[in-house]
Design a protein around this motif. Sequence first.
Motif, short mmCIF file in Angstrom:
data_model
loop_
_atom_site.label_atom_id
_atom_site.label_comp_id
_atom_site.label_asym_id
_atom_site.label_seq_id
_atom_site.Cartn_x
_atom_site.Cartn_y
_atom_site.Cartn_z
N GLY A 188 26.46 15.93 23.71
CA GLY A 188 27.06 16.98 23.44
C GLY A 188 25.84 17.87 22.84
O GLY A 188 24.87 17.42 22.13
N GLY B 126 34.53 7.78 20.53
CA GLY B 126 34.17 9.42 20.05
C GLY B 126 33.12 9.86 20.38
O GLY B 126 33.07 10.90 20.94
N THR C 111 33.47 11.33 24.06
CA THR C 111 34.55 12.40 24.07
C THR C 111 33.92 13.49 23.49
O THR C 111 34.85 14.74 23.59
CB THR C 111 35.91 11.78 24.33
N ARG C 112 33.65 13.15 22.21
CA ARG C 112 33.41 14.58 21.33
C ARG C 112 32.13 14.50 20.83
O ARG C 112 31.14 13.37 20.69
CB ARG C 112 34.82 14.57 19.85
N ASP C 113 32.03 16.05 20.17
CA ASP C 113 30.61 15.76 20.25
C ASP C 113 30.73 16.82 18.46
O ASP C 113 30.68 17.68 17.94
CB ASP C 113 29.79 17.88 20.95
N GLU C 114 30.61 15.37 17.94
CA GLU C 114 30.62 15.76 16.34
C GLU C 114 30.11 14.44 15.94
O GLU C 114 29.55 13.73 16.20
CB GLU C 114 32.32 15.63 16.15
#
Length: 250
Positions: free
Chosen positions: A2, A220, A223-226
């Motif tokens: 991301g 995680g 799937t997530r840009d964190e």
Amino acid sequence: MGALLEQLRRLQNVELQLAAIRRGRESKTRHIDVARRQLRQIDEKVQQNHAKAREVQMRIDALSLDVAAQEESINRHRQALNKAKTNKEYAAILTAMNTEKADSSKTESAVLQHMEELARVKGEGSTVEAEKAKVLEHLASAEAGLKAFDDQSAVELKRLESERSEISAKIHLQAVEIFNRVAQRHDGEALAAVTKPRPKRDEYSCGGCNMKVTLEVVNGLQTRDEIQTCKVCGRILYLDLPAAVKSARA
Ligand SMILES: [Zn+2]
């Protein structure tokens, strides 16, 4: 990957270069500190040597005064001998004079001994001064080394710092704060790639500390840009291996 983690990786790249410059500068500074410490120690030796030389010189001066007084007294007795009226008087004066002569020669030899000591102390002083000159030379070259390093890295430092501000401006403030905190703890190394030590197993590790990273974290990251940090060393994790990503998905 991301956008956030991509920017953090760019930031990390800059941060590592800054850390390398910082380390280089620290090593130059350490050389200066060492030379300064040596200089302080040697200055102390110089002071002690001067104090010792002064002390010996004062003893020589005092003994020289004694010698002068003794010689004067011997002269007085010599004159008295010529005026002695009886043999007994003559013998008494002669005895006193001989005692004084013996004392005077003792004092003179003490003066000589002290003069030898003074020469030795001054010789030590010259050795210490020579050591000091060497240390001063080291210090000057260490200081020149730091200056050359600063001059050489100034442009690079400015470029990296402005690049860091530029990248930081594109990242959420909270993420930058986390990044800075971790970077400080690990000498600029705020990020760690997730590794897969055994290709055939779905096991993942932190590339920074080699401790286990859970599948949940890997998913995680996929799937997530964190920001997900390693639970052990605190480094910000990222995925760099397509194979690792694929396995985590499966
Ligand atoms: Zn770790």
